[in-house]
Design a protein around this motif. Structure first.
Motif, PDB file in Angstrom:
ATOM      1  N   GLN A 195       0.833  -1.207   0.000  1.00 49.43           N
ATOM      2  CA  GLN A 195       0.000   0.000   0.000  1.00 49.43           C
ATOM      3  C   GLN A 195       0.866   1.255   0.000  1.00 49.43           C
ATOM      4  O   GLN A 195       0.528   2.245  -0.650  1.00 49.43           O
ATOM      5  CB  GLN A 195      -0.954   0.022   1.203  1.00 49.43           C
ATOM      6  N   GLN A 196       1.980   1.223   0.709  1.00 46.82           N
ATOM      7  CA  GLN A 196       2.879   2.375   0.736  1.00 46.82           C
ATOM      8  C   GLN A 196       3.467   2.638  -0.649  1.00 46.82           C
ATOM      9  O   GLN A 196       3.556   3.794  -1.078  1.00 46.82           O
ATOM     10  CB  GLN A 196       3.998   2.165   1.755  1.00 46.82           C
ATOM     11  N   VAL A 197       3.844   1.596  -1.356  1.00 52.96           N
ATOM     12  CA  VAL A 197       4.381   1.750  -2.705  1.00 52.96           C
ATOM     13  C   VAL A 197       3.307   2.339  -3.617  1.00 52.96           C
ATOM     14  O   VAL A 197       3.559   3.294  -4.368  1.00 52.96           O
ATOM     15  CB  VAL A 197       4.881   0.401  -3.266  1.00 52.96           C
ATOM     16  N   GLN A 198       2.099   1.807  -3.538  1.00 50.14           N
ATOM     17  CA  GLN A 198       1.019   2.295  -4.380  1.00 50.14           C
ATOM     18  C   GLN A 198       0.675   3.749  -4.062  1.00 50.14           C
ATOM     19  O   GLN A 198       0.478   4.552  -4.981  1.00 50.14           O
ATOM     20  CB  GLN A 198      -0.218   1.403  -4.229  1.00 50.14           C
ATOM     21  N   GLN A 199       0.636   4.098  -2.779  1.00 51.15           N
ATOM     22  CA  GLN A 199       0.343   5.478  -2.390  1.00 51.15           C
ATOM     23  C   GLN A 199       1.433   6.424  -2.871  1.00 51.15           C
ATOM     24  O   GLN A 199       1.152   7.544  -3.294  1.00 51.15           O
ATOM     25  CB  GLN A 199       0.198   5.586  -0.877  1.00 51.15           C
ATOM     26  N   ALA A 200       2.678   5.994  -2.801  1.00 52.75           N
ATOM     27  CA  ALA A 200       3.797   6.839  -3.244  1.00 52.75           C
ATOM     28  C   ALA A 200       3.716   7.091  -4.748  1.00 52.75           C
ATOM     29  O   ALA A 200       4.074   8.174  -5.213  1.00 52.75           O
ATOM     30  CB  ALA A 200       5.119   6.188  -2.873  1.00 52.75           C
ATOM     31  N   LEU A 201       3.245   6.109  -5.503  1.00 55.49           N
ATOM     32  CA  LEU A 201       3.167   6.262  -6.955  1.00 55.49           C
ATOM     33  C   LEU A 201       2.004   7.142  -7.396  1.00 55.49           C
ATOM     34  O   LEU A 201       2.067   7.760  -8.453  1.00 55.49           O
ATOM     35  CB  LEU A 201       3.062   4.888  -7.619  1.00 55.49           C
ATOM     36  N   VAL A 202       0.966   7.227  -6.587  1.00 56.30           N
ATOM     37  CA  VAL A 202      -0.212   8.019  -6.955  1.00 56.30           C
ATOM     38  C   VAL A 202       0.153   9.498  -6.982  1.00 56.30           C
ATOM     39  O   VAL A 202       0.641  10.044  -6.011  1.00 56.30           O
ATOM     40  CB  VAL A 202      -1.380   7.767  -5.970  1.00 56.30           C
ATOM     41  N   GLY A 203      -0.084  10.119  -8.116  1.00 58.93           N
ATOM     42  CA  GLY A 203       0.117  11.551  -8.249  1.00 58.93           C
ATOM     43  C   GLY A 203       1.557  12.014  -8.256  1.00 58.93           C
ATOM     44  O   GLY A 203       1.808  13.206  -8.097  1.00 58.93           O
ATOM     45  N   LYS A 227      11.284   8.489   0.724  1.00 58.24           N
ATOM     46  CA  LYS A 227      11.340   9.946   0.577  1.00 58.24           C
ATOM     47  C   LYS A 227       9.968  10.505   0.239  1.00 58.24           C
ATOM     48  O   LYS A 227       9.555  11.540   0.784  1.00 58.24           O
ATOM     49  CB  LYS A 227      12.327  10.335  -0.516  1.00 58.24           C
ATOM     50  N   ARG A 228       9.264   9.842  -0.630  1.00 59.41           N
ATOM     51  CA  ARG A 228       7.927  10.294  -1.058  1.00 59.41           C
ATOM     52  C   ARG A 228       6.959  10.261   0.114  1.00 59.41           C
ATOM     53  O   ARG A 228       6.187  11.198   0.306  1.00 59.41           O
ATOM     54  CB  ARG A 228       7.441   9.403  -2.194  1.00 59.41           C
ATOM     55  N   MET A 229       6.986   9.197   0.893  1.00 62.70           N
ATOM     56  CA  MET A 229       6.083   9.075   2.034  1.00 62.70           C
ATOM     57  C   MET A 229       6.443  10.120   3.101  1.00 62.70           C
ATOM     58  O   MET A 229       5.558  10.706   3.715  1.00 62.70           O
ATOM     59  CB  MET A 229       6.144   7.672   2.635  1.00 62.70           C
ATOM     60  N   ALA A 230       7.725  10.383   3.302  1.00 59.76           N
ATOM     61  CA  ALA A 230       8.160  11.382   4.275  1.00 59.76           C
ATOM     62  C   ALA A 230       7.723  12.771   3.847  1.00 59.76           C
ATOM     63  O   ALA A 230       7.299  13.590   4.680  1.00 59.76           O
ATOM     64  CB  ALA A 230       9.663  11.336   4.444  1.00 59.76           C
ATOM     65  N   SER A 231       7.784  13.060   2.545  1.00 64.59           N
ATOM     66  CA  SER A 231       7.387  14.382   2.070  1.00 64.59           C
ATOM     67  C   SER A 231       5.872  14.585   2.182  1.00 64.59           C
ATOM     68  O   SER A 231       5.402  15.712   2.268  1.00 64.59           O
ATOM     69  CB  SER A 231       7.827  14.587   0.619  1.00 64.59           C
ATOM     70  N   GLY A 272       4.279  13.435   4.731  1.00 65.26           N
ATOM     71  CA  GLY A 272       4.010  13.434   6.162  1.00 65.26           C
ATOM     72  C   GLY A 272       3.524  12.107   6.696  1.00 65.26           C
ATOM     73  O   GLY A 272       2.946  12.025   7.769  1.00 65.26           O
ATOM     74  N   GLU A 273       3.762  11.039   5.943  1.00 67.87           N
ATOM     75  CA  GLU A 273       3.347   9.702   6.363  1.00 67.87           C
ATOM     76  C   GLU A 273       4.588   8.933   6.795  1.00 67.87           C
ATOM     77  O   GLU A 273       5.681   9.168   6.332  1.00 67.87           O
ATOM     78  CB  GLU A 273       2.627   8.988   5.215  1.00 67.87           C
ATOM     79  N   THR A 274       4.383   8.000   7.697  1.00 66.49           N
ATOM     80  CA  THR A 274       5.514   7.221   8.206  1.00 66.49           C
ATOM     81  C   THR A 274       5.707   5.957   7.393  1.00 66.49           C
ATOM     82  O   THR A 274       4.764   5.409   6.837  1.00 66.49           O
ATOM     83  CB  THR A 274       5.301   6.823   9.678  1.00 66.49           C
ATOM     84  N   VAL A 275       6.947   5.514   7.340  1.00 63.20           N
ATOM     85  CA  VAL A 275       7.288   4.270   6.616  1.00 63.20           C
ATOM     86  C   VAL A 275       7.711   3.239   7.631  1.00 63.20           C
ATOM     87  O   VAL A 275       8.355   3.494   8.586  1.00 63.20           O
ATOM     88  CB  VAL A 275       8.433   4.516   5.599  1.00 63.20           C
TER      89      VAL A 275
END
Length: 77
Positions: free
Chosen positions: A43-51, A68-72, A74-77
Motif C-alpha cells: 500500500q505504501q508503494v502504491q500510495q507513493a506512486l499516486v500523483g 522519501k515520497r512518504m516522508a514528504s 508526512g506519512e511514516t514508513v
C-alpha cells in the motif's frame, strides 16, 4: 517465510503486473497472494506512486524513493 519490506513489496507488485499481462491465472493468484502478504508495504508503494510528478513507475521505483515520497507527504514508513 519471505521478510516483509519495501523491496519485496515492489517485487511482488511487479510479479503481479507481469502475470496480469501474460493472462496467467495461476501466476496472478500466486502473485496477488504475495502482494497481500507484503501489506502494508504494498500500500505504501502504491500510495507513493499516486500523483507523483517525477515520472516514476512500478518498473523503476526504489525503496529509497518510496521512503522519501512518504516522508514528504508526512506519512511514516
Amino acid at each position: 517465510m519471505i521478510q516483509k519490506n519495501l523491496t519485496n513489496a515492489i517485487a511482488a507488485l511487479r510479479a503481479q503486473v507481469r502475470a496480469r499481462h501474460r493472462a496467467d491465472k495461476a501466476a496472478l493468484l500466486e502473485a496477488t497472494e504475495a502482494a497481500k502478504y507484503q501489506a502494508p508495504f504494498t500500500q505504501q508503494v502504491q500510495q507513493a506512486l499516486v500523483g507523483n510528478t517525477e515520472g516514476m513507475t512500478l518498473s523503476n521505483v526504489t525503496p529509497t524513493w518510496v521512503k522519501k515520497r512518504m516522508a514528504s507527504r508526512g506519512e511514516t514508513v
